[in-house]
Design a protein around this motif. Structure first.
Motif, short mmCIF file in Angstrom:
data_model
loop_
_atom_site.label_atom_id
_atom_site.label_comp_id
_atom_site.label_asym_id
_atom_site.label_seq_id
_atom_site.Cartn_x
_atom_site.Cartn_y
_atom_site.Cartn_z
N GLU A 93 30.53 42.38 43.58
CA GLU A 93 31.81 42.17 42.89
C GLU A 93 32.38 43.48 42.34
OE1 GLU A 93 31.98 38.93 40.12
OE2 GLU A 93 30.66 37.73 41.38
N ALA A 94 31.54 44.29 41.74
CA ALA A 94 32.01 45.56 41.19
C ALA A 94 32.48 46.48 42.30
CB ALA A 94 30.89 46.23 40.38
N CYS A 95 31.77 46.49 43.40
CA CYS A 95 32.13 47.34 44.53
C CYS A 95 33.45 46.88 45.14
CB CYS A 95 31.00 47.30 45.55
SG CYS A 95 31.23 48.39 46.96
N ALA A 96 33.63 45.57 45.28
CA ALA A 96 34.88 45.04 45.83
C ALA A 96 36.05 45.39 44.91
CB ALA A 96 34.79 43.53 46.00
N ALA A 97 35.87 45.24 43.61
CA ALA A 97 36.94 45.57 42.66
C ALA A 97 37.30 47.05 42.76
CB ALA A 97 36.51 45.21 41.24
N TYR A 98 36.31 47.89 42.88
CA TYR A 98 36.56 49.32 43.02
C TYR A 98 37.34 49.60 44.30
CZ TYR A 98 35.69 54.33 43.17
OH TYR A 98 35.83 55.69 43.23
N GLY A 99 36.91 48.98 45.40
CA GLY A 99 37.58 49.17 46.68
C GLY A 99 39.01 48.67 46.68
N ILE A 100 39.26 47.56 46.01
CA ILE A 100 40.61 47.01 45.92
C ILE A 100 41.48 47.92 45.06
CG2 ILE A 100 41.98 45.09 45.02
CD1 ILE A 100 39.52 43.29 45.81
N GLY A 101 40.88 48.48 44.03
CA GLY A 101 41.63 49.31 43.10
C GLY A 101 42.05 50.67 43.61
N ASP A 102 41.42 51.15 44.66
CA ASP A 102 41.74 52.48 45.19
C ASP A 102 42.13 52.37 46.66
OD1 ASP A 102 41.91 55.12 46.00
OD2 ASP A 102 40.10 55.73 44.92
N ALA A 103 43.42 52.36 46.93
CA ALA A 103 43.94 52.18 48.29
C ALA A 103 43.57 53.32 49.23
CB ALA A 103 45.45 52.01 48.25
N ARG A 104 43.12 54.44 48.69
CA ARG A 104 42.77 55.58 49.55
C ARG A 104 41.41 55.42 50.21
NH1 ARG A 104 42.84 59.92 45.13
NH2 ARG A 104 41.78 58.15 44.19
N LEU A 105 40.59 54.49 49.73
CA LEU A 105 39.22 54.34 50.24
C LEU A 105 39.21 53.74 51.64
CD1 LEU A 105 37.47 53.00 47.04
CD2 LEU A 105 37.37 55.31 47.98
N ALA A 106 38.35 54.27 52.47
CA ALA A 106 38.18 53.76 53.83
C ALA A 106 36.86 53.01 53.92
CB ALA A 106 38.18 54.92 54.83
N GLY A 107 36.72 52.23 54.96
CA GLY A 107 35.45 51.55 55.22
C GLY A 107 35.31 50.23 54.47
N VAL A 108 34.08 49.77 54.41
CA VAL A 108 33.73 48.50 53.80
C VAL A 108 33.35 48.73 52.34
CG1 VAL A 108 32.07 46.59 53.84
CG2 VAL A 108 32.91 47.54 55.98
N TRP A 109 33.96 47.98 51.45
CA TRP A 109 33.66 48.03 50.02
C TRP A 109 33.52 46.60 49.53
CZ3 TRP A 109 32.89 52.40 47.09
CH2 TRP A 109 33.15 53.60 47.73
N GLY A 110 32.37 46.28 48.98
CA GLY A 110 32.15 44.94 48.43
C GLY A 110 32.29 43.84 49.46
N GLY A 111 31.92 44.12 50.69
CA GLY A 111 32.01 43.11 51.75
C GLY A 111 33.41 42.88 52.28
N LEU A 112 34.34 43.75 51.91
CA LEU A 112 35.73 43.60 52.36
C LEU A 112 36.13 44.78 53.24
CD1 LEU A 112 37.27 42.65 48.89
CD2 LEU A 112 36.72 41.09 50.76
N THR A 113 36.83 44.47 54.31
CA THR A 113 37.34 45.52 55.19
C THR A 113 38.59 46.13 54.56
OG1 THR A 113 38.79 44.02 56.39
CG2 THR A 113 36.54 44.28 57.26
N GLU A 114 39.05 47.22 55.15
CA GLU A 114 40.29 47.86 54.67
C GLU A 114 41.46 46.87 54.73
OE1 GLU A 114 41.05 51.89 56.23
OE2 GLU A 114 38.96 51.80 56.93
N GLY A 115 41.56 46.12 55.81
CA GLY A 115 42.65 45.16 55.98
C GLY A 115 42.59 44.04 54.94
N GLU A 116 41.39 43.56 54.65
CA GLU A 116 41.25 42.50 53.64
C GLU A 116 41.64 43.02 52.26
OE1 GLU A 116 37.70 39.62 55.10
OE2 GLU A 116 37.12 41.68 54.56
N ARG A 117 41.23 44.24 51.94
CA ARG A 117 41.59 44.80 50.64
C ARG A 117 43.09 45.04 50.54
NH1 ARG A 117 37.56 48.20 52.10
NH2 ARG A 117 38.86 50.04 51.84
N ARG A 118 43.70 45.50 51.61
CA ARG A 118 45.15 45.72 51.65
C ARG A 118 45.89 44.40 51.40
NH1 ARG A 118 45.07 49.03 55.58
NH2 ARG A 118 44.89 47.48 57.19
N ALA A 119 45.43 43.32 52.05
CA ALA A 119 46.06 42.00 51.88
C ALA A 119 45.91 41.52 50.44
CB ALA A 119 45.44 41.00 52.85
#
Length: 68
Positions: free
Chosen positions: A34-60
């Motif tokens: 959960e913490a990793c996903a929140a971090y990945g969602i919060g920073d649009a510059r990050l690439a790759g998988v964060w918290g089990g989410l792909t770049e496209g999922e985080r963008r959505a």
């Protein structure tokens, strides 16, 4: 305590074209999911998988949050 999988094999988490099911498998069972996903969602510059989410999922998720 074992090292986090993303620390042991970081290249696996930054392959372009990772599909959602593959991303979830990479992160399955991680105590920081959960913490990793929140971090990945919060920073649009990050690439790759964060918290089990792909770049496209985080963008959505970011788009939905701004639309709400």
């Amino acid at each position: 305590m074992e090292p986090l999988p993303c620390r042991a094999d970081p290249d696996a988490y930054f392959r372009s074209g990772t599909r959602p099911a593959g991303a979830r498998l990479l992160c399955a069972g991680c105590g920081y999911l959960e913490a990793c996903a929140a971090y990945g969602i919060g920073d649009a510059r990050l690439a790759g998988v964060w918290g089990g989410l792909t770049e496209g999922e985080r963008r959505a998720l970011r788009r939905r949050a701004t639309a709400a």
